[in-house]
Design a protein around this motif. Structure first.
Motif, PDB file in Angstrom:
ATOM      1  N   PHE A   1       3.862   8.439  10.987  1.00  0.00           N
ATOM      2  CA  PHE A   1       2.999   7.374  11.489  1.00  0.00           C
ATOM      3  C   PHE A   1       3.799   6.345  12.285  1.00  0.00           C
ATOM      4  O   PHE A   1       3.397   5.932  13.364  1.00  0.00           O
ATOM      5  N   ILE A   2       4.949   5.949  11.751  1.00  0.00           N
ATOM      6  CA  ILE A   2       5.711   4.857  12.374  1.00  0.00           C
ATOM      7  C   ILE A   2       6.451   5.340  13.623  1.00  0.00           C
ATOM      8  O   ILE A   2       6.401   4.723  14.666  1.00  0.00           O
TER       9      ILE A   2
ATOM     10  N   PRO B   1      -5.578   8.031 -20.275  1.00  0.00           N
ATOM     11  CA  PRO B   1      -5.037   7.559 -18.991  1.00  0.00           C
ATOM     12  C   PRO B   1      -4.127   8.579 -18.297  1.00  0.00           C
ATOM     13  O   PRO B   1      -4.211   8.738 -17.073  1.00  0.00           O
TER      14      PRO B   1
ATOM     15  N   MET C   1      -6.308  11.220 -16.721  1.00  0.00           N
ATOM     16  CA  MET C   1      -7.099  10.653 -15.623  1.00  0.00           C
ATOM     17  C   MET C   1      -6.288  10.481 -14.346  1.00  0.00           C
ATOM     18  O   MET C   1      -6.725  10.844 -13.264  1.00  0.00           O
TER      19      MET C   1
ATOM     20  N   ILE D   1      -2.244   7.369   6.588  1.00  0.00           N
ATOM     21  CA  ILE D   1      -2.497   6.125   5.834  1.00  0.00           C
ATOM     22  C   ILE D   1      -2.921   6.452   4.406  1.00  0.00           C
ATOM     23  O   ILE D   1      -2.407   5.881   3.439  1.00  0.00           O
TER      24      ILE D   1
ATOM     25  N   VAL E   1       0.111   7.642   2.441  1.00  0.00           N
ATOM     26  CA  VAL E   1       1.032   6.566   2.049  1.00  0.00           C
ATOM     27  C   VAL E   1       0.429   5.738   0.914  1.00  0.00           C
ATOM     28  O   VAL E   1       1.088   5.454  -0.079  1.00  0.00           O
ATOM     29  N   VAL E   2      -0.831   5.399   1.052  1.00  0.00           N
ATOM     30  CA  VAL E   2      -1.483   4.541   0.059  1.00  0.00           C
ATOM     31  C   VAL E   2      -1.486   5.200  -1.326  1.00  0.00           C
ATOM     32  O   VAL E   2      -1.249   4.564  -2.342  1.00  0.00           O
TER      33      VAL E   2
ATOM     34  N   VAL F   1       1.061   5.030  -4.644  1.00  0.00           N
ATOM     35  CA  VAL F   1       0.999   4.043  -5.724  1.00  0.00           C
ATOM     36  C   VAL F   1       0.673   4.725  -7.057  1.00  0.00           C
ATOM     37  O   VAL F   1       1.104   4.292  -8.123  1.00  0.00           O
TER      38      VAL F   1
ATOM     39  N   TRP G   1      -0.281   2.096 -21.769  1.00  0.00           N
ATOM     40  CA  TRP G   1      -1.518   2.153 -22.550  1.00  0.00           C
ATOM     41  C   TRP G   1      -1.357   3.106 -23.724  1.00  0.00           C
ATOM     42  O   TRP G   1      -0.503   3.987 -23.699  1.00  0.00           O
ATOM     43  N   ASN G   2      -2.235   2.924 -24.716  1.00  0.00           N
ATOM     44  CA  ASN G   2      -2.344   3.922 -25.777  1.00  0.00           C
ATOM     45  C   ASN G   2      -2.881   5.190 -25.141  1.00  0.00           C
ATOM     46  O   ASN G   2      -3.844   5.154 -24.397  1.00  0.00           O
TER      47      ASN G   2
ATOM     48  N   ARG H   1       6.276   0.357  17.672  1.00  0.00           N
ATOM     49  CA  ARG H   1       6.840   1.024  16.493  1.00  0.00           C
ATOM     50  C   ARG H   1       7.008   0.021  15.366  1.00  0.00           C
ATOM     51  O   ARG H   1       6.653   0.276  14.221  1.00  0.00           O
ATOM     52  N   ARG H   2       7.564  -1.173  15.708  1.00  0.00           N
ATOM     53  CA  ARG H   2       7.740  -2.222  14.710  1.00  0.00           C
ATOM     54  C   ARG H   2       6.384  -2.646  14.133  1.00  0.00           C
ATOM     55  O   ARG H   2       6.241  -2.896  12.937  1.00  0.00           O
TER      56      ARG H   2
ATOM     57  N   ARG I   1       3.695  -0.810  13.836  1.00  0.00           N
ATOM     58  CA  ARG I   1       3.211   0.218  12.892  1.00  0.00           C
ATOM     59  C   ARG I   1       3.945   0.125  11.562  1.00  0.00           C
ATOM     60  O   ARG I   1       3.381   0.321  10.494  1.00  0.00           O
ATOM     61  N   MET I   2       5.256  -0.189  11.659  1.00  0.00           N
ATOM     62  CA  MET I   2       6.061  -0.298  10.439  1.00  0.00           C
ATOM     63  C   MET I   2       5.529  -1.431   9.560  1.00  0.00           C
ATOM     64  O   MET I   2       5.352  -1.283   8.354  1.00  0.00           O
TER      65      MET I   2
ATOM     66  N   LEU J   1       2.550  -2.659   9.679  1.00  0.00           N
ATOM     67  CA  LEU J   1       1.214  -2.271   9.207  1.00  0.00           C
ATOM     68  C   LEU J   1       1.308  -1.430   7.940  1.00  0.00           C
ATOM     69  O   LEU J   1       0.655  -1.712   6.926  1.00  0.00           O
ATOM     70  N   VAL J   2       2.163  -0.390   7.973  1.00  0.00           N
ATOM     71  CA  VAL J   2       2.329   0.473   6.795  1.00  0.00           C
ATOM     72  C   VAL J   2       2.803  -0.355   5.604  1.00  0.00           C
ATOM     73  O   VAL J   2       2.286  -0.228   4.489  1.00  0.00           O
TER      74      VAL J   2
ATOM     75  N   VAL K   1      -0.134  -2.597   4.323  1.00  0.00           N
ATOM     76  CA  VAL K   1      -1.163  -1.809   3.634  1.00  0.00           C
ATOM     77  C   VAL K   1      -0.670  -1.408   2.248  1.00  0.00           C
ATOM     78  O   VAL K   1      -1.360  -1.562   1.240  1.00  0.00           O
ATOM     79  N   LEU K   2       0.585  -0.937   2.193  1.00  0.00           N
ATOM     80  CA  LEU K   2       1.145  -0.495   0.916  1.00  0.00           C
ATOM     81  C   LEU K   2       1.246  -1.667  -0.063  1.00  0.00           C
ATOM     82  O   LEU K   2       0.869  -1.559  -1.229  1.00  0.00           O
TER      83      LEU K   2
ATOM     84  N   ILE L   1      -2.161  -2.543  -1.387  1.00  0.00           N
ATOM     85  CA  ILE L   1      -2.639  -1.572  -2.374  1.00  0.00           C
ATOM     86  C   ILE L   1      -1.924  -1.774  -3.712  1.00  0.00           C
ATOM     87  O   ILE L   1      -2.541  -1.728  -4.772  1.00  0.00           O
ATOM     88  N   VAL L   2      -0.589  -2.018  -3.651  1.00  0.00           N
ATOM     89  CA  VAL L   2       0.161  -2.224  -4.899  1.00  0.00           C
ATOM     90  C   VAL L   2      -0.401  -3.424  -5.646  1.00  0.00           C
ATOM     91  O   VAL L   2      -0.659  -3.360  -6.851  1.00  0.00           O
TER      92      VAL L   2
ATOM     93  N   ALA M   1      -3.939  -2.652  -6.953  1.00  0.00           N
ATOM     94  CA  ALA M   1      -3.882  -1.706  -8.074  1.00  0.00           C
ATOM     95  C   ALA M   1      -3.399  -2.425  -9.334  1.00  0.00           C
ATOM     96  O   ALA M   1      -3.963  -2.249 -10.414  1.00  0.00           O
TER      97      ALA M   1
ATOM     98  N   LEU N   1      -5.647  -2.730 -12.636  1.00  0.00           N
ATOM     99  CA  LEU N   1      -5.200  -2.135 -13.899  1.00  0.00           C
ATOM    100  C   LEU N   1      -5.079  -3.196 -14.988  1.00  0.00           C
ATOM    101  O   LEU N   1      -5.375  -2.940 -16.148  1.00  0.00           O
TER     102      LEU N   1
ATOM    103  N   LEU O   1      -8.721   0.836 -20.404  1.00  0.00           N
ATOM    104  CA  LEU O   1      -7.852   1.978 -20.160  1.00  0.00           C
ATOM    105  C   LEU O   1      -7.164   2.454 -21.431  1.00  0.00           C
ATOM    106  O   LEU O   1      -6.546   3.502 -21.450  1.00  0.00           O
ATOM    107  N   GLN O   2      -7.257   1.650 -22.505  1.00  0.00           N
ATOM    108  CA  GLN O   2      -6.680   2.097 -23.761  1.00  0.00           C
ATOM    109  C   GLN O   2      -7.441   3.319 -24.231  1.00  0.00           C
ATOM    110  O   GLN O   2      -8.670   3.291 -24.287  1.00  0.00           O
TER     111      GLN O   2
END
Lengths: 250, 145
Positions: free
Chosen positions: A84-85, A130, A133, A164, A167-168, A171, A183-184, B4-5, B7-8, B10-11, B14-15, B18-19, B22, B26, B33-34
């Motif tokens: 991508f890059i 978990p 899952m 994209i 990459v995403v 995680v 988690w348990n 290029r920079r 896009r770098m 951007l990635v 986005v990452l 998401i981290v 997430a 969680l 989730l237990q």
């Protein structure tokens, strides 16, 4: 940031195609030897477990499959990001080649886990566990990556958009690993990757490590041949490939 | 900024996004989730008592009592801080043992007894041949004397 100069050789399709063909038989041979040795070690040499008896031996397929399913995704994500890059078509080709292999190993990990679960836990499958899952989510990420690509007519567009998602999804990999710690879970905690050393005796551990190495080589072998196929698909109109195919016997 | 920079970045963004999302998701679903609740969590009232839930822990040593002439078993699930008595009618998994992990699905009775519909064995991360397990057991007994 620029890629190192040596890396640009990997942007050349004929070079990578030739390299893959050159490495493939060696990598495949090592995979066969390691898996044969690991199977013999795991099924014959390793002792039965004090609690689980012989059913613990499924560890020799389950753990290597699960390991490769996660490692493959990390490689897919890195390749997709590079593609991508730096707009490197061959990096996308690597990611594309990995997806079905990774999905297969993920399926193998889930299936062997279910088969192992029945005699030990007393159940094939628990929707709310978990670890199960998030490993299932990994399978859907692989399938989603492939489905998303299939939705585009234009390959360059498919490369960019699916990268994209690739990459995403990375995680999820640490979440799978730490799910049994955070988690348990019905699934037991880590046995090998722990700070105080593995909690498995050496005569049981050695075949497992050999199997993990064998599955890794097997993955590399499958990747090399799929990558060759993907290059042929992408470059079929080019002169170098026609000359190569015309020159090859048969 | 070169494409290029861009896009770098951007990635990277986005990452990072998401981290963070997430991690937040969680954390928010931490309790859902237990897979099971421990006796301590039950004692501290983390479980709404009207619904079915999973209770997990160790089977207390010398607590398993089998009712004569039926499949009913009672045992105590403990995390060595709190304990819950459990009753179950059915076939137990092969790995069900005193001093080993167990996960039970069922509901709490007003009397404080947990009536299980399903009992699953949770084996731990230790793998060893029977001789090693025996030697460890002997060493532990010697230490206790």
């Amino acid at each position: 940031m620029k890629l190192p100069r040596w890396f640009h050789r990997f942007g050349s399709a004929p070079y990578v195609y030739g390299l893959a063909g050159l490495l493939s038989p060696w990598v495949g041979g090592i995979a066969v030897l390691l898996i044969a040795a690991g199977t013999y070690g795991g099924l014959v040499l390793a002792p039965a477990d004090y609690l689980q008896g012989d059913s613990f031996r499924i560890i020799y397929i389950h753990v290597p499959s699960a390991y490769v399913s996660m490692m493959a995704y990390v490689i897919l994500a890195v390749a997709a990001a590079i593609g991508f890059i730096w707009r490197l078509k061959l990096a996308h080709a690597v990611a594309v080649s990995i997806a079905p292999i990774g999905a297969s190993f993920t399926f193998l990990a889930l299936a062997t886990g279910a088969i192992w679960g029945k005699p030990t836990w007393g159940t094939f499958w628990q929707w709310t566990d978990p670890r199960i899952m998030f490993e299932l989510l990994l399978l859907f990420l692989y399938l989603g990556y492939m489905a998303l690509r299939a939705a585009f007519e234009d390959r360059d567009k498919a490369d960019r958009v699916s990268a994209i998602l690739g990459v995403v999804g990375v995680v999820n990999v640490p979440i799978i690993h730490y799910s049994v710690i955070w988690w348990n879970s019905l699934h037991q905690g880590p046995t090998i990757a722990r700070l105080d050393g593995p909690t498995i005796t050496l005569d049981m551990l050695a075949p497992l490590l050999i199997m993990i190495a064998g599955f890794t080589f097997c993955f590399a072998w499958l990747l090399l041949s799929r990558l060759q196929g993907e290059i042929v698909r992408r470059e079929y109109a080019t002169r170098w490939l026609r000359e190569l195919l015309a020159g090859s016997p048969g | 900024m070169t494409p290029r920079r861009r896009r770098m970045v951007l990635v990277g963004l986005v990452l990072a996004g998401i981290v963070v999302s997430a991690a937040l998701a969680l954390r928010a679903f931490q309790l859902n989730l237990q897979y099971f609740f421990s006796p301590t969590q039950v004692a501290e009232g983390e479980v709404a008592d009207a619904r079915n839930f999973r209770l997990g822990g160790m089977v207390l040593e010398e607590s398993v009592v089998r009712e004569e002439g039926s499949l009913t078993v009672s045992f105590v699930v403990t995390d060595y801080l709190h304990s819950v008595p459990v009753e179950y009618t059915g076939v137990l998994p092969d790995l069900f043992q005193e001093g080993k992990g167990v996960v039970t699905l069922g509901r709490m009775e007003p009397s404080g007894r947990f009536v299980a519909e399903q009992v699953l064995a949770k084996h731990d991360e230790n793998y060893m041949p029977p001789e090693v397990a025996e030697a460890l057991e002997q060493a532990r007994e010697r230490e206790q004397l």
